[in-house]
Scaffold this motif. Structure first.
Motif, PDB file in Angstrom:
ATOM      1  N   TRP A  32       1.573  11.533  -2.714  1.00  0.00           N
ATOM      2  CA  TRP A  32       2.051  11.625  -1.284  1.00  0.00           C
ATOM      3  C   TRP A  32       0.857  11.351  -0.375  1.00  0.00           C
ATOM      4  CZ3 TRP A  32       5.271  16.911  -2.054  1.00  0.00           C
ATOM      5  CH2 TRP A  32       6.132  16.795  -3.026  1.00  0.00           C
ATOM      6  N   LEU A  51       3.540  -0.432   3.366  1.00  0.00           N
ATOM      7  CA  LEU A  51       4.847  -0.448   2.683  1.00  0.00           C
ATOM      8  C   LEU A  51       5.240  -1.845   2.475  1.00  0.00           C
ATOM      9  CD1 LEU A  51       6.953   1.592   5.576  1.00  0.00           C
ATOM     10  CD2 LEU A  51       6.196   2.159   3.309  1.00  0.00           C
ATOM     11  N   PRO A  98       9.247  -0.247  -6.850  1.00  0.00           N
ATOM     12  CA  PRO A  98       9.502   1.216  -6.724  1.00  0.00           C
ATOM     13  C   PRO A  98      11.048   1.410  -6.263  1.00  0.00           C
ATOM     14  CG  PRO A  98       8.677   0.173  -4.509  1.00  0.00           C
ATOM     15  CD  PRO A  98       8.573  -0.852  -5.622  1.00  0.00           C
ATOM     16  N   ILE A 156      10.953   4.440  -1.466  1.00  0.00           N
ATOM     17  CA  ILE A 156      10.080   5.243  -0.659  1.00  0.00           C
ATOM     18  C   ILE A 156      10.516   6.284   0.484  1.00  0.00           C
ATOM     19  CG2 ILE A 156       7.706   4.996   0.751  1.00  0.00           C
ATOM     20  CD1 ILE A 156       7.295   4.386  -2.111  1.00  0.00           C
ATOM     21  N   SER A 162       5.202   7.763  -3.232  1.00  0.00           N
ATOM     22  CA  SER A 162       6.487   8.075  -3.320  1.00  0.00           C
ATOM     23  C   SER A 162       7.056   8.661  -1.959  1.00  0.00           C
ATOM     24  CB  SER A 162       7.072   8.838  -4.349  1.00  0.00           C
ATOM     25  OG  SER A 162       6.570   9.993  -4.554  1.00  0.00           O
ATOM     26  N   ARG A 163       6.042   9.400  -1.360  1.00  0.00           N
ATOM     27  CA  ARG A 163       6.415   9.922  -0.253  1.00  0.00           C
ATOM     28  C   ARG A 163       5.288   9.686   1.148  1.00  0.00           C
ATOM     29  NH1 ARG A 163      11.194  12.469  -1.202  1.00  0.00           N
ATOM     30  NH2 ARG A 163      11.266  13.043  -3.233  1.00  0.00           N
ATOM     31  N   VAL A 176      13.743   1.792   1.823  1.00  0.00           N
ATOM     32  CA  VAL A 176      12.861   2.742   2.527  1.00  0.00           C
ATOM     33  C   VAL A 176      13.588   3.724   3.167  1.00  0.00           C
ATOM     34  CG1 VAL A 176      11.062   3.028   4.383  1.00  0.00           C
ATOM     35  CG2 VAL A 176      11.001   1.132   2.638  1.00  0.00           C
TER      36      VAL A 176
END
Length: 326
Positions: free
Chosen positions: A33, A75, A84, A87, A56-57, A114
């Motif tokens: 994170w 990003l 992924p 996100i 992931s965050r 996203v």
């Protein structure tokens, strides 16, 4: 659980410090994170042990450039680094507008979802293992501090003792592991807590920047294992801190002291305290330690492991070693 500092300067990067970003690594989940994403953050990630594919965050404190100018580029790169699932980005109002405008004018289209979450004081994320909450800080624009609380885990279940008591394996073990009181077929009542070791106390990490000293920062940091707090200015430059709504080293230490944290790590230092100037960064560390001895000064790529606290050591206090460059 460990944190890696990817940028520790305020306002602008220097030769030895990039602008704000911290990575919180959760190895048991293979997740990272990110907190803030200043310009050049993805270059810092490439120079570290952080895997871009595990991010992931992302939690953004406020909309000033030294905290968000690296977000769009990161990003975009994440999409090229793998596939992924999604996100999640958390931050103040206008963050979604900012990212949409960046995408529109640069003709950038993400190859994965996203999701942008506009935060307000309170819980912003929760699952079976963690709770992330935020509080409003005091700065020139809306700014938020974040608290990551790991949930307590039950102690190790003593299977041997359960077998010795003649407790049949199966669903009863699951209930006993959760600390429930169960009644056996023969009428005996067994308290699951008696068959479990000490509860593993969840760790607590708090990140506060940018802000001047405020009560909400103290409440957010209450009883944290690690508080990362900005210390843009030395105590002698307190007037500048009040004018620009940033903290001094002594303000950061006062937050740590009043909140009863275990460890303070200062970051977000003004470039004015470069080597050779009248006031050096070591002076800020001395000022803070006079108020809160368990204080460290972050540097780029410093990694700090957040240890689990034993129940008997919850109030223990000790002076930590100084960090060294990795």
């Amino acid at each position: 659980m460990q944190i890696t500092f990817l940028g520790t300067s305020s306002g602008v990067p220097t030769r030895s410090r990039n602008v704000s970003s911290i990575a919180l690594q959760l190895p048991q989940r293979a997740e990272t994170w990110l907190f803030d994403c200043g310009e050049g953050t993805q270059h810092q990630i490439l120079r570290s042990d952080i895997r871009i594919s595990q991010i992931s965050r992302i939690f953004i404190t406020h909309m000033h450039g030294d905290h968000i100018y690296g977000l769009m580029g990161l990003l975009s790169s994440i999409g090229l680094a793998g596939n992924p699932t999604r996100i999640d980005v958390y931050g103040p109002p206008k963050l979604d507008d900012y990212l949409r405008a960046c995408g529109r004018y640069s003709q950038t289209h993400f190859s994965y979802p996203v999701k942008v979450h506009t935060v307000e004081p309170g819980v912003v994320f929760e699952d079976a293992e963690y709770v992330v909450s935020c509080e409003a800080l005091t700065h020139r624009v809306p700014a938020f501090g974040y608290r990551v609380s790991e949930k307590d885990r039950p102690g190790r279940f003593n299977v041997e003792q359960a077998e010795a008591l003649g407790i049949p394996s199966g669903p009863l073990y699951g209930r006993l592991k959760r600390g429930e009181v169960v009644t056996l077929p023969d009428g005996r009542q067994i308290n699951g807590a008696d068959l479990c070791g000490e509860v593993q106390i969840g760790r607590k990490f708090v990140y506060c920047t940018d802000t001047i000293y405020c009560d909400s920062a103290v409440e957010l940091a209450r009883d944290a294992d690690v508080l990362v707090h900005e210390a843009t200015f030395a105590h002698q430059d307190a007037e500048l801190a009040y004018q620009r709504l940033h903290s001094t080293s002594t303000m950061a230490a006062q937050v740590a002291l009043n909140a009863g944290v275990q460890q303070l790590i200062m970051t977000h230092f003004s470039p004015r305290y470069a080597p050779g100037n009248a006031i050096a960064l070591e002076d800020l560390l001395t000022e803070a330690r006079a108020i809160f001895p368990n204080t460290l000064m972050a540097q780029d790529f410093y990694t700090h492991e957040i240890p689990r606290r034993r129940p008997a050591a919850l109030t223990a206090s000790r002076r930590p070693p100084s960090p060294s460059r990795r």
